[in-house]
Structure formats: C-alpha cells, structure tokens
Scaffold this motif. Structure first.
Motif, PDB file in Angstrom:
ATOM      1  N   ASP A  86     -15.250  24.216 -15.702  1.00 41.12           N
ATOM      2  CA  ASP A  86     -15.383  24.707 -17.162  1.00 41.12           C
ATOM      3  C   ASP A  86     -16.712  24.018 -17.782  1.00 41.12           C
ATOM      4  O   ASP A  86     -17.099  24.401 -18.890  1.00 41.12           O
ATOM      5  N   ILE A  87     -17.343  22.990 -17.225  1.00 39.09           N
ATOM      6  CA  ILE A  87     -18.391  22.355 -17.783  1.00 39.09           C
ATOM      7  C   ILE A  87     -19.576  22.987 -17.059  1.00 39.09           C
ATOM      8  O   ILE A  87     -19.974  22.984 -16.005  1.00 39.09           O
ATOM      9  N   ALA A  88     -20.506  23.252 -17.879  1.00 40.36           N
ATOM     10  CA  ALA A  88     -22.025  23.778 -17.384  1.00 40.36           C
ATOM     11  C   ALA A  88     -22.694  22.582 -16.647  1.00 40.36           C
ATOM     12  O   ALA A  88     -22.433  21.582 -17.093  1.00 40.36           O
ATOM     13  N   PRO A  89     -23.378  23.065 -15.716  1.00 36.89           N
ATOM     14  CA  PRO A  89     -24.371  22.175 -14.910  1.00 36.89           C
ATOM     15  C   PRO A  89     -25.238  21.201 -15.950  1.00 36.89           C
ATOM     16  O   PRO A  89     -25.629  21.900 -16.749  1.00 36.89           O
ATOM     17  N   ASP A  90     -25.391  20.121 -15.814  1.00 38.65           N
ATOM     18  CA  ASP A  90     -26.192  19.294 -16.619  1.00 38.65           C
ATOM     19  C   ASP A  90     -27.598  19.998 -16.452  1.00 38.65           C
ATOM     20  O   ASP A  90     -28.152  20.348 -15.429  1.00 38.65           O
ATOM     21  N   PRO A  91     -28.422  19.988 -17.690  1.00 32.14           N
ATOM     22  CA  PRO A  91     -29.491  20.834 -17.722  1.00 32.14           C
ATOM     23  C   PRO A  91     -30.818  19.946 -17.543  1.00 32.14           C
ATOM     24  O   PRO A  91     -31.918  20.544 -17.197  1.00 32.14           O
ATOM     25  N   TYR A  92     -30.574  18.653 -16.993  1.00 27.39           N
ATOM     26  CA  TYR A  92     -31.878  17.760 -16.974  1.00 27.39           C
ATOM     27  C   TYR A  92     -32.781  18.081 -16.002  1.00 27.39           C
ATOM     28  O   TYR A  92     -34.082  18.367 -16.232  1.00 27.39           O
ATOM     29  N   ALA A  93     -32.476  18.454 -14.670  1.00 30.34           N
ATOM     30  CA  ALA A  93     -33.421  18.858 -13.631  1.00 30.34           C
ATOM     31  C   ALA A  93     -34.001  20.144 -13.958  1.00 30.34           C
ATOM     32  O   ALA A  93     -35.488  20.166 -13.803  1.00 30.34           O
ATOM     33  N   ILE A  94     -33.537  21.112 -14.372  1.00 32.40           N
ATOM     34  CA  ILE A  94     -34.121  22.277 -15.022  1.00 32.40           C
ATOM     35  C   ILE A  94     -35.061  22.090 -15.869  1.00 32.40           C
ATOM     36  O   ILE A  94     -35.986  22.800 -16.006  1.00 32.40           O
ATOM     37  N   GLU A  95     -34.635  21.404 -17.034  1.00 33.58           N
ATOM     38  CA  GLU A  95     -35.520  21.071 -18.241  1.00 33.58           C
ATOM     39  C   GLU A  95     -36.820  20.534 -17.756  1.00 33.58           C
ATOM     40  O   GLU A  95     -37.968  20.788 -18.388  1.00 33.58           O
ATOM     41  N   ALA A  96     -36.567  19.436 -16.963  1.00 35.44           N
ATOM     42  CA  ALA A  96     -37.716  18.547 -16.652  1.00 35.44           C
ATOM     43  C   ALA A  96     -38.703  19.573 -15.704  1.00 35.44           C
ATOM     44  O   ALA A  96     -39.808  19.531 -16.185  1.00 35.44           O
ATOM     45  N   LYS A  97     -38.183  20.435 -15.044  1.00 36.86           N
ATOM     46  CA  LYS A  97     -39.386  21.289 -14.286  1.00 36.86           C
ATOM     47  C   LYS A  97     -39.895  22.559 -15.207  1.00 36.86           C
ATOM     48  O   LYS A  97     -40.887  23.145 -14.867  1.00 36.86           O
ATOM     49  N   LEU A  98     -38.957  22.881 -16.239  1.00 37.01           N
ATOM     50  CA  LEU A  98     -39.433  23.813 -17.249  1.00 37.01           C
ATOM     51  C   LEU A  98     -40.624  23.416 -17.842  1.00 37.01           C
ATOM     52  O   LEU A  98     -41.617  23.981 -18.152  1.00 37.01           O
ATOM     53  N   THR A  99     -40.622  21.923 -18.478  1.00 38.09           N
ATOM     54  CA  THR A  99     -41.706  21.421 -19.183  1.00 38.09           C
ATOM     55  C   THR A  99     -42.997  21.284 -18.070  1.00 38.09           C
ATOM     56  O   THR A  99     -44.094  21.833 -18.514  1.00 38.09           O
ATOM     57  N   ALA A 100     -42.759  21.203 -17.009  1.00 37.90           N
ATOM     58  CA  ALA A 100     -43.767  21.173 -15.814  1.00 37.90           C
ATOM     59  C   ALA A 100     -44.514  22.449 -15.803  1.00 37.90           C
ATOM     60  O   ALA A 100     -45.750  22.781 -15.718  1.00 37.90           O
ATOM     61  N   ALA A 101     -43.841  23.373 -15.819  1.00 40.77           N
ATOM     62  CA  ALA A 101     -44.319  24.880 -15.812  1.00 40.77           C
ATOM     63  C   ALA A 101     -44.954  25.048 -16.813  1.00 40.77           C
ATOM     64  O   ALA A 101     -45.947  26.068 -16.853  1.00 40.77           O
ATOM     65  N   LEU A 102     -44.409  25.002 -18.052  1.00 44.71           N
ATOM     66  CA  LEU A 102     -45.081  25.330 -19.275  1.00 44.71           C
ATOM     67  C   LEU A 102     -46.442  24.505 -19.484  1.00 44.71           C
ATOM     68  O   LEU A 102     -47.577  25.260 -19.694  1.00 44.71           O
ATOM     69  N   VAL A 103     -46.556  23.232 -18.933  1.00 42.69           N
ATOM     70  CA  VAL A 103     -47.996  22.558 -18.830  1.00 42.69           C
ATOM     71  C   VAL A 103     -48.717  23.100 -17.910  1.00 42.69           C
ATOM     72  O   VAL A 103     -50.040  23.574 -18.155  1.00 42.69           O
ATOM     73  N   ALA A 104     -48.258  23.507 -16.712  1.00 37.34           N
ATOM     74  CA  ALA A 104     -49.162  24.137 -15.658  1.00 37.34           C
ATOM     75  C   ALA A 104     -49.857  25.391 -15.890  1.00 37.34           C
ATOM     76  O   ALA A 104     -50.825  25.696 -15.807  1.00 37.34           O
ATOM     77  N   GLU A 105     -49.170  26.232 -16.730  1.00 34.54           N
ATOM     78  CA  GLU A 105     -49.452  27.573 -17.027  1.00 34.54           C
ATOM     79  C   GLU A 105     -50.713  27.732 -18.158  1.00 34.54           C
ATOM     80  O   GLU A 105     -51.337  28.470 -18.404  1.00 34.54           O
ATOM     81  N   ARG A 106     -50.910  26.307 -18.898  1.00 39.65           N
ATOM     82  CA  ARG A 106     -51.713  25.869 -19.734  1.00 39.65           C
ATOM     83  C   ARG A 106     -53.055  25.792 -19.180  1.00 39.65           C
ATOM     84  O   ARG A 106     -54.095  25.594 -19.932  1.00 39.65           O
TER      85      ARG A 106
END
Length: 309
Positions: free
Chosen positions: A184-204
């Motif tokens: 019932d507990i959603a997966p911890d978001p840390y790894a996903i959020e870390a890679k999201l930041t990287a993707a947002l930086v890369a696209e800039r």
C-alpha cells in the motif's frame, strides 16, 4: 513579521574540526558504532580538503535568501551544529509561530528527507509548519544547474571538437531505506526524482544529445549492506570501454560544496578517471548562485502564502 512567520532552511551539517568526526558519525548512525577503520578513513578525507565548507555556504545561502523575501531566514542542521532543535527553539524565543521548512536536498526520499521532517515536527510542536518535501522539478533549480554546467561543457566541447559526454550524479542511499514490503506504500521517489532533475538540466544544454548524458549514484557508504547504483566507478569504467576519454561530471543532488564534492569528485573520481586515461571536469557548485536564490525565494513565498491563507 505580522504573521510571525519565518523560513527554515535544512541541511545535513558537517563537523568543524577533525576531532569532532566520531561524534558527527554517531549522529548520522543514530548512535550505532562504526568500525575505527571507517572513522579514520572519513577523518583522512576531511583532512585532504582542509575543512568542509557546507555550514558556512548554507548560512550564506540563507543570508542571500533573506535579502530577497520579507521574512526572516534561519538555518538548521540535522547532524551537526546548529542543530534543527536548537534553531527552532531560537525561533520560538524570537516569537516565530509559523515555519516554512525547505530541505536543501531537492530530491525527496522518505528516509533522508523524512528524517528532516521528523526533526522539525518534533522540535516545532504547537507551531504551524509548511514542510516542502521535494522540489526536484523546479524549473529555476534546473536553470541554476544548467548555467553552471554550460560554463564548463561548452568550452570543453569546443576544445575537444565534439560534444563531451556528461555524467550526472546524486548521493546514493542504502537499498533498505527505499524499499518497502507494504504493497500500500508507493515506491520511494528518490531515484526517480534525481534522474528527473538530471533530465531537466540536460534538455537546457544546446548540443547535449539525449544519448550523450548518463546517470550514476555516488558516495555509497561504508556501513555495510547494498546501496543503490550504478556507482560512478562502474559507470566510468563502462564509458572508458566505449572509448570515452573526456567527461563532465555534474552532481545535481548537491547545492553546495562539501566532502562528497571536494573529496569524492575532485580527488577520488578524478584520480579514478585519470587512471583510465580519462579527463574529468565538473561545474562549479551552486553555492551562492543567484538562480538558486531565486528558486528558494519562490519556494519560500509559496510556502508563506499557504500558511497565511
């Protein structure tokens, strides 16, 4: 001050002297003993960089933020002075009744960021607290990292006559801390959020193709048990085998210089890369970045609006 509201910036903390390292490590582990060999290795790393500037840089980030907003700004550390509990006590004495707490770890994890939340909640009982858990996708955060990255990547690519690959990193965490047996507990978001930041930086970064940037987790601990990966060392080895000889390593999980940058990257990873025949460069850390201050101001103002509604 009409609402008696203030901002509380939260950071990890770092010892001021080498002799304080055993107590500092005990704070991190919750009192669990660590092997003397581990303590001595950490002491050695700190000795090589002279002194971690994390506390002074975080205090400066707080000062810069205070210049941008109409509320006082305090800084509390989870594992060293000024401790969160002591800072919240000072806020009470100053008449503060409402707190916007911003964790200077943009990528949320139930464990790391969760520990900050619990520390604030325990110290601020009876006060109104707006706790900002994660802001990994904040556009101004990505802008700030991209500004620093561009200043290194563009001339390095020009010098190399080809776009240089980029390896984004964030601090690793123990596997056990992000795993849950509760369906019932959603997966911890840390790894996903870390890679999201990287993707947002890369696209800039104009000219940095999607297939020319990579991601790894750095600074796995020495306390035993598996930590999330891939590691920087394994990734550098794989890139070397693919013929990569020049690389920019960009730690998008850290907002200022400290031992994981000044030793892990500038000494250990750079030496590891050099032994592979690779040249490794990194962008300047955000530290007193104006764009970072603007991002923090936006978070603070939104939080103040919520607790004043």
């Amino acid at each position: 001050m009409a609402d008696r509201a203030a901002i509380l910036l939260l950071a990890h903390g770092t010892p001021d002297e080498l002799d304080e390292i055993p107590q500092y490590l005990s704070n991190i582990t919750g009192g669990r003993p660590m092997p003397e060999s581990v303590i001595e290795e950490i002491r050695h790393r700190y000795s090589l960089i002279g002194k971690s500037p994390l506390t002074s840089l975080t205090l400066e980030q707080g000062r810069l933020l205070a210049e941008r907003i109409s509320a006082p700004v305090y800084v509390g550390m989870r594992n060293w002075k000024p401790y969160i509990a002591d800072v919240v006590a000072t806020m009470r004495a100053d008449g503060i009744e409402k707190i916007v707490a911003i964790c200077l770890a943009p990528q949320n994890s139930r464990t790391s960021v969760g520990l900050y939340r619990r520390a604030v909640a325990s110290a601020a009982q009876g006060m109104i607290v707006d706790f900002i858990e994660g802001w990994a996708d904040h556009p101004l955060l990505a802008d700030a990292f991209a500004e620093r990255l561009r200043a290194v990547w563009t001339p390095f690519s020009t010098e190399s006559a080809a776009p240089v690959p980029v390896l984004f990193t964030a601090h690793s965490v123990p596997c056990r801390t992000i795993q849950s047996s509760d369906a019932d507990i959603a997966p911890d978001p840390y790894a996903i959020e870390a890679k999201l930041t990287a993707a947002l930086v890369a696209e800039r970064i104009d000219g940095l193709a999607p297939g020319n940037w990579f991601f790894a987790f750095q600074s796995q601990g020495m306390s035993g048990g598996p930590w999330i990966g891939p590691t920087v060392e394994d990734t550098l080895t794989a890139l070397h085998q693919q013929g990569v000889t020049k690389l920019v390593l960009d730690p998008i999980g850290f907002l200022c210089d400290h031992v994981e940058i000044l030793y892990d990257i500038d000494i250990a990873f750079r030496d590891f890369a050099a032994n592979l025949g690779m040249e490794l460069r990194r962008p300047e850390s955000l530290n007193s970045s104006s764009l970072l201050t603007t991002a923090l101001a936006d978070l603070a103002q939104r939080g103040l609006a919520r607790i004043s509604a």
